[in-house]
Scaffold this motif. Structure first.
Motif, mmCIF file in Angstrom:
data_model
loop_
_atom_site.group_PDB
_atom_site.id
_atom_site.type_symbol
_atom_site.label_atom_id
_atom_site.label_comp_id
_atom_site.label_asym_id
_atom_site.label_seq_id
_atom_site.Cartn_x
_atom_site.Cartn_y
_atom_site.Cartn_z
ATOM 1 N N LEU A 176 75.887 18.818 -9.930
ATOM 2 C CA LEU A 176 77.404 19.471 -10.028
ATOM 3 C C LEU A 176 77.410 21.525 -9.286
ATOM 4 C CD1 LEU A 176 79.791 18.047 -12.685
ATOM 5 C CD2 LEU A 176 79.030 17.854 -10.057
ATOM 6 N N GLN A 177 77.818 22.066 -8.284
ATOM 7 C CA GLN A 177 77.564 23.178 -7.685
ATOM 8 C C GLN A 177 77.452 24.744 -9.623
ATOM 9 O OE1 GLN A 177 80.485 24.772 -5.666
ATOM 10 N NE2 GLN A 177 79.965 26.963 -5.081
ATOM 11 N N PHE A 178 78.108 24.340 -10.292
ATOM 12 C CA PHE A 178 77.754 25.136 -11.623
ATOM 13 C C PHE A 178 77.003 24.736 -12.599
ATOM 14 C CE2 PHE A 178 82.071 25.710 -9.605
ATOM 15 C CZ PHE A 178 82.064 26.334 -9.221
ATOM 16 N N PRO A 179 75.983 24.722 -12.618
ATOM 17 C CA PRO A 179 75.139 25.037 -13.525
ATOM 18 C C PRO A 179 75.161 24.306 -15.283
ATOM 19 C CG PRO A 179 74.307 26.984 -12.800
ATOM 20 C CD PRO A 179 75.318 26.235 -11.335
ATOM 21 N N GLU A 180 76.209 25.416 -15.150
ATOM 22 C CA GLU A 180 76.844 25.070 -16.744
ATOM 23 C C GLU A 180 76.982 24.130 -17.295
ATOM 24 O OE1 GLU A 180 77.003 29.766 -15.258
ATOM 25 O OE2 GLU A 180 77.755 27.702 -14.433
ATOM 26 N N TYR A 181 77.513 23.434 -16.171
ATOM 27 C CA TYR A 181 78.436 21.773 -16.329
ATOM 28 C C TYR A 181 76.871 20.751 -17.400
ATOM 29 C CZ TYR A 181 82.391 23.295 -13.690
ATOM 30 O OH TYR A 181 83.778 24.379 -13.954
ATOM 31 N N HIS A 182 76.013 20.851 -16.811
ATOM 32 C CA HIS A 182 74.930 19.916 -17.107
ATOM 33 C C HIS A 182 73.834 20.442 -17.994
ATOM 34 C CE1 HIS A 182 75.197 18.152 -13.226
ATOM 35 N NE2 HIS A 182 75.057 19.067 -12.280
ATOM 36 N N ILE A 183 74.406 21.801 -19.066
ATOM 37 C CA ILE A 183 73.635 22.167 -20.423
ATOM 38 C C ILE A 183 73.735 20.628 -21.508
ATOM 39 C CG2 ILE A 183 72.691 24.039 -21.268
ATOM 40 C CD1 ILE A 183 72.028 23.648 -18.827
ATOM 41 N N THR A 184 72.905 21.026 -22.053
ATOM 42 C CA THR A 184 73.113 20.520 -22.823
ATOM 43 C C THR A 184 72.083 20.360 -24.445
ATOM 44 O OG1 THR A 184 71.490 17.875 -22.781
ATOM 45 C CG2 THR A 184 73.956 17.627 -21.718
ATOM 46 N N SER A 185 71.358 21.535 -24.203
ATOM 47 C CA SER A 185 70.082 21.829 -24.856
ATOM 48 C C SER A 185 70.120 23.183 -25.618
ATOM 49 C CB SER A 185 69.098 21.299 -24.779
ATOM 50 O OG SER A 185 68.405 19.804 -24.411
ATOM 51 N N SER A 186 70.735 23.612 -26.529
ATOM 52 C CA SER A 186 69.918 25.031 -27.450
ATOM 53 C C SER A 186 69.195 25.736 -26.955
ATOM 54 C CB SER A 186 70.073 25.268 -28.795
ATOM 55 O OG SER A 186 68.724 24.807 -29.807
ATOM 56 N N THR A 187 68.197 25.170 -25.596
ATOM 57 C CA THR A 187 66.512 26.056 -25.506
ATOM 58 C C THR A 187 66.633 25.352 -24.263
ATOM 59 O OG1 THR A 187 64.787 24.423 -26.431
ATOM 60 C CG2 THR A 187 66.044 26.325 -27.795
#
Length: 232
Positions: A68-79
């Motif tokens: 997706l255009q906004f990378p924040e949507y893909h983050i699932t980990s804390s590091t």
């Protein structure tokens, strides 16, 4: 491998998307202005939206990834390292290719938007799915990162890559061009024959065409080489 759009129709409110055509193996560029329906088409092909009519048919495809255009949507980990590992990849290799060496233990949300985009792009491309869809992959990137992304896209030897973008400065070599305008998808065909028909061509390509040049592909380098040939 191929993706067929059979009289695809999607309607929501006042917006309607229509399109037919086949995406064969190689790199495809779907260009068009903001709001024309590119992201919606990506979600329909990925199966994340259900068509109102018609169908999306995937043949010989066992793995699909849409970035997706906004990378924040893909983050699932804390590091950062954990995020790379969550894609089933070697964190050290991902961080090297994303130019994030030394950031393994950082919180992904403490990265800049450009850094986070580099991380998710590297993960998606290195995962090497049969069908890879990249929605505005060049947004938030500087020129160097755009060029690095182009090289990674060009490095895919198999599968289908579909780029949905209104980028007009740095682009990779592609095999086919499509245009999206007011929700209507039009296939222009293979490169280079499709280039003169491309209404949303970048300024450097439009200039080369106006000068009588015939670029072999859509990169700035291709436009320059075509201009040199007619001036020699």
């Amino acid at each position: 491998m191929r993706v067929e759009l059979d009289e695809l129709l999607f309607a929501r409110g006042t917006f309607t998307l229509r399109g037919s055509g086949t995406f064969d193996e190689g790199v495809h560029l779907v260009s068009g202005p903001v709001g024309s329906g590119k992201s919606t088409l990506a979600l329909l092909i990925a199966g994340l939206l259900r068509p109102t009519g018609g169908a999306v048919r995937r043949h010989g495809i066992s793995s699909v990834q849409v970035l997706l255009q906004f990378p924040e949507y893909h983050i699932t980990s804390s590091t950062v390292a954990g995020e790379a590992a969550s894609w089933g990849l070697d964190p050290d290799e991902v961080l090297a290719r994303a130019d994030l060496v030394g950031r393994a233990d950082d919180d992904p949300f403490r990265l800049s938007r450009g850094e986070l985009k580099r991380l998710t792009l590297c993960c998606a491309i290195m995962q090497d799915p049969d069908l890879l869809m990249l929605d505005e992959p060049f947004s938030s990137l500087d020129c160097t990162a755009k060029q690095r992304t182009c090289r990674m896209i060009e490095g895919r030897r198999e599968g289908i890559t579909i780029i949905f973008s209104h980028e007009s400065a740095v682009l990779p070599r592609v095999d086919a061009i499509w245009e999206m305008e007011n929700g209507t998808l039009t296939g222009l065909g293979g490169v280079p024959h499709a280039i003169p028909r491309w209404r949303h061509a970048p300024p450097y390509l439009a200039y080369a065409l106006n000068e009588g040049a015939r670029p072999e592909n859509i990169r700035l380098q291709d436009a320059r080489e075509a201009l040199c040939r007619i001036r020699d």
